[in-house]
Design a protein around this motif. Structure first.
Motif, PDB file in Angstrom:
ATOM      1  N   ILE A   5       0.855  -1.175   0.000  1.00  0.00           N
ATOM      2  CA  ILE A   5       0.000   0.000   0.000  1.00  0.00           C
ATOM      3  C   ILE A   5       0.894   1.229   0.000  1.00  0.00           C
ATOM      4  CG2 ILE A   5      -1.590   1.394   1.398  1.00  0.00           C
ATOM      5  CD1 ILE A   5      -3.000  -0.924   0.138  1.00  0.00           C
ATOM      6  N   LYS A   6       0.603   2.153  -0.891  1.00  0.00           N
ATOM      7  CA  LYS A   6       1.255   3.466  -0.850  1.00  0.00           C
ATOM      8  C   LYS A   6       0.158   4.490  -0.638  1.00  0.00           C
ATOM      9  CE  LYS A   6       4.756   6.371  -3.014  1.00  0.00           C
ATOM     10  NZ  LYS A   6       5.694   6.548  -4.163  1.00  0.00           N
ATOM     11  N   LEU A   7       0.104   5.014   0.567  1.00  0.00           N
ATOM     12  CA  LEU A   7      -1.003   5.869   0.993  1.00  0.00           C
ATOM     13  C   LEU A   7      -0.582   7.333   0.994  1.00  0.00           C
ATOM     14  CD1 LEU A   7      -3.852   6.257   2.285  1.00  0.00           C
ATOM     15  CD2 LEU A   7      -2.726   5.986   4.517  1.00  0.00           C
ATOM     16  N   ALA A  35       2.779   0.630  12.972  1.00  0.00           N
ATOM     17  CA  ALA A  35       1.882  -0.516  12.777  1.00  0.00           C
ATOM     18  C   ALA A  35       1.583  -0.718  11.301  1.00  0.00           C
ATOM     19  CB  ALA A  35       0.574  -0.304  13.550  1.00  0.00           C
ATOM     20  N   LEU A  36       1.827  -1.919  10.798  1.00  0.00           N
ATOM     21  CA  LEU A  36       1.490  -2.243   9.416  1.00  0.00           C
ATOM     22  C   LEU A  36      -0.015  -2.156   9.205  1.00  0.00           C
ATOM     23  CD1 LEU A  36       3.766  -5.377   8.863  1.00  0.00           C
ATOM     24  CD2 LEU A  36       4.158  -3.074   7.962  1.00  0.00           C
ATOM     25  N   PHE A  37      -0.414  -1.838   7.984  1.00  0.00           N
ATOM     26  CA  PHE A  37      -1.837  -1.856   7.669  1.00  0.00           C
ATOM     27  C   PHE A  37      -2.368  -3.284   7.719  1.00  0.00           C
ATOM     28  CE2 PHE A  37      -0.620   2.013   5.080  1.00  0.00           C
ATOM     29  CZ  PHE A  37      -1.094   2.907   6.034  1.00  0.00           C
ATOM     30  N   GLU A  38      -1.548  -4.227   7.280  1.00  0.00           N
ATOM     31  CA  GLU A  38      -1.907  -5.634   7.290  1.00  0.00           C
ATOM     32  C   GLU A  38      -0.630  -6.451   7.461  1.00  0.00           C
ATOM     33  OE1 GLU A  38      -3.746  -8.007   3.772  1.00  0.00           O
ATOM     34  OE2 GLU A  38      -5.414  -7.125   4.870  1.00  0.00           O
ATOM     35  N   GLU A  39      -0.706  -7.582   8.120  1.00  0.00           N
ATOM     36  CA  GLU A  39       0.473  -8.390   8.419  1.00  0.00           C
ATOM     37  C   GLU A  39       1.233  -8.759   7.134  1.00  0.00           C
ATOM     38  OE1 GLU A  39       1.662 -12.449  10.921  1.00  0.00           O
ATOM     39  OE2 GLU A  39      -0.438 -11.824  10.741  1.00  0.00           O
ATOM     40  N   ASN A  40       2.549  -8.609   7.195  1.00  0.00           N
ATOM     41  CA  ASN A  40       3.459  -8.949   6.087  1.00  0.00           C
ATOM     42  C   ASN A  40       3.268  -8.073   4.848  1.00  0.00           C
ATOM     43  OD1 ASN A  40       4.626 -11.119   7.574  1.00  0.00           O
ATOM     44  ND2 ASN A  40       2.899 -12.436   6.971  1.00  0.00           N
ATOM     45  N   LYS A  42       3.958  -4.587   2.758  1.00  0.00           N
ATOM     46  CA  LYS A  42       4.808  -3.410   2.652  1.00  0.00           C
ATOM     47  C   LYS A  42       3.922  -2.172   2.553  1.00  0.00           C
ATOM     48  CE  LYS A  42       8.406  -5.945   0.146  1.00  0.00           C
ATOM     49  NZ  LYS A  42       9.168  -6.052  -1.123  1.00  0.00           N
ATOM     50  N   ARG A  43       4.441  -1.060   3.070  1.00  0.00           N
ATOM     51  CA  ARG A  43       3.643   0.159   2.973  1.00  0.00           C
ATOM     52  C   ARG A  43       4.524   1.402   3.029  1.00  0.00           C
ATOM     53  NH1 ARG A  43       5.638   0.512   7.499  1.00  0.00           N
ATOM     54  NH2 ARG A  43       4.643   0.719   9.527  1.00  0.00           N
ATOM     55  N   ASP A  44       4.078   2.411   2.290  1.00  0.00           N
ATOM     56  CA  ASP A  44       4.660   3.747   2.330  1.00  0.00           C
ATOM     57  C   ASP A  44       3.534   4.723   2.621  1.00  0.00           C
ATOM     58  OD1 ASP A  44       7.294   3.022   1.657  1.00  0.00           O
ATOM     59  OD2 ASP A  44       6.834   3.074  -0.486  1.00  0.00           O
TER      60      ASP A  44
END
Length: 223
Positions: A5-7, A35-40, A42-44
């Protein structure tokens, strides 16, 4: 949900923020960093801060910049709103094209921004009463003050995405968020609200308006 996710946190304004908004935004950013958006997954997360005197232009440019930076999602946060630190996480986990909070208007008595279609051109208010309304609900119109958009939906609607127009049917100018909702509706994209989150949103004016200032909420809770 995708593996990344790139938010974009989209903040349209005329250059001023209320202090309570800044506090909530700081908390949200700390939570996004920890905190990750969802387990495992990647996110920016990045900021897009648009300061103009024209709100439709600010919203439009926020989303255009998010697309240029290859974001997957955009979260509008208006600078007179208060919200929980996990707002982005809660909205993303619904995995819907668009999910918003229904915000209490800055009038007394207050009313929610979410509306259902009716014979009236203004629709009828959709309440977020804790005793009756849970989870998600599809609505006809809602404000964009706290709104998560899966940016893939923009491929289905033409620009401009936001515009304030005079409506003969309403006998007044209609806001840029209703214009956006109308475009989504014509493209067959559902507009959803999160009832639980809505009850935790504040709208800062002379004081902080909440759903407790909506008459139906008060009457139901007293019953």
């Amino acid at each position: 949900m995708s593996d990344k996710i790139k938010l974009a946190l989209c903040i349209p304004s005329n250059g001023s923020w209320v202090a309570d908004f800044g506090y909530c935004l700081a908390q949200l950013c700390v939570y996004c960093a920890s905190a990750l958006f969802e387990e495992n997954q990647k996110r920016d997360v990045l900021f897009i801060d648009k300061r103009t005197s024209n709100l439709p232009r600010s919203r439009q440019e926020c989303l255009e910049d998010a697309l240029l930076q290859e974001c997957t999602h955009a979260l509008f946060l208006d600078t007179d709103q208060t919200f929980p630190l996990d707002t982005a996480h809660r909205l993303l986990r619904w995995k819907k094209p668009l999910v918003a909070a229904s915000i209490p208007l800055k009038i007394m008595p207050s009313y929610p921004t979410a509306r259902a279609r009716s014979a009236s051109p203004f629709g009828v208010p959709v309440h977020s009463n804790g005793n009756q309304h849970m989870g998600l609900e599809k609505v006809w119109r809602v404000g964009a003050g706290v709104m998560l958009i899966d940016l893939s939906v923009l491929e289905k609607i033409e620009k401009p995405w936001f515009e304030i127009r005079y409506s003969d049917k309403h006998a007044q100018f209609v806001g840029e968020d209703w214009y956006f909702c109308e475009k989504l509706e014509k493209a067959g994209i559902d507009i959803m609200i999160d009832h639980e989150l809505s009850r935790q949103i504040g709208h800062v004016g002379p004081f902080q308006y909440t759903h407790a200032h909506i008459p139906q909420m008060v009457e139901a809770e007293a019953a």
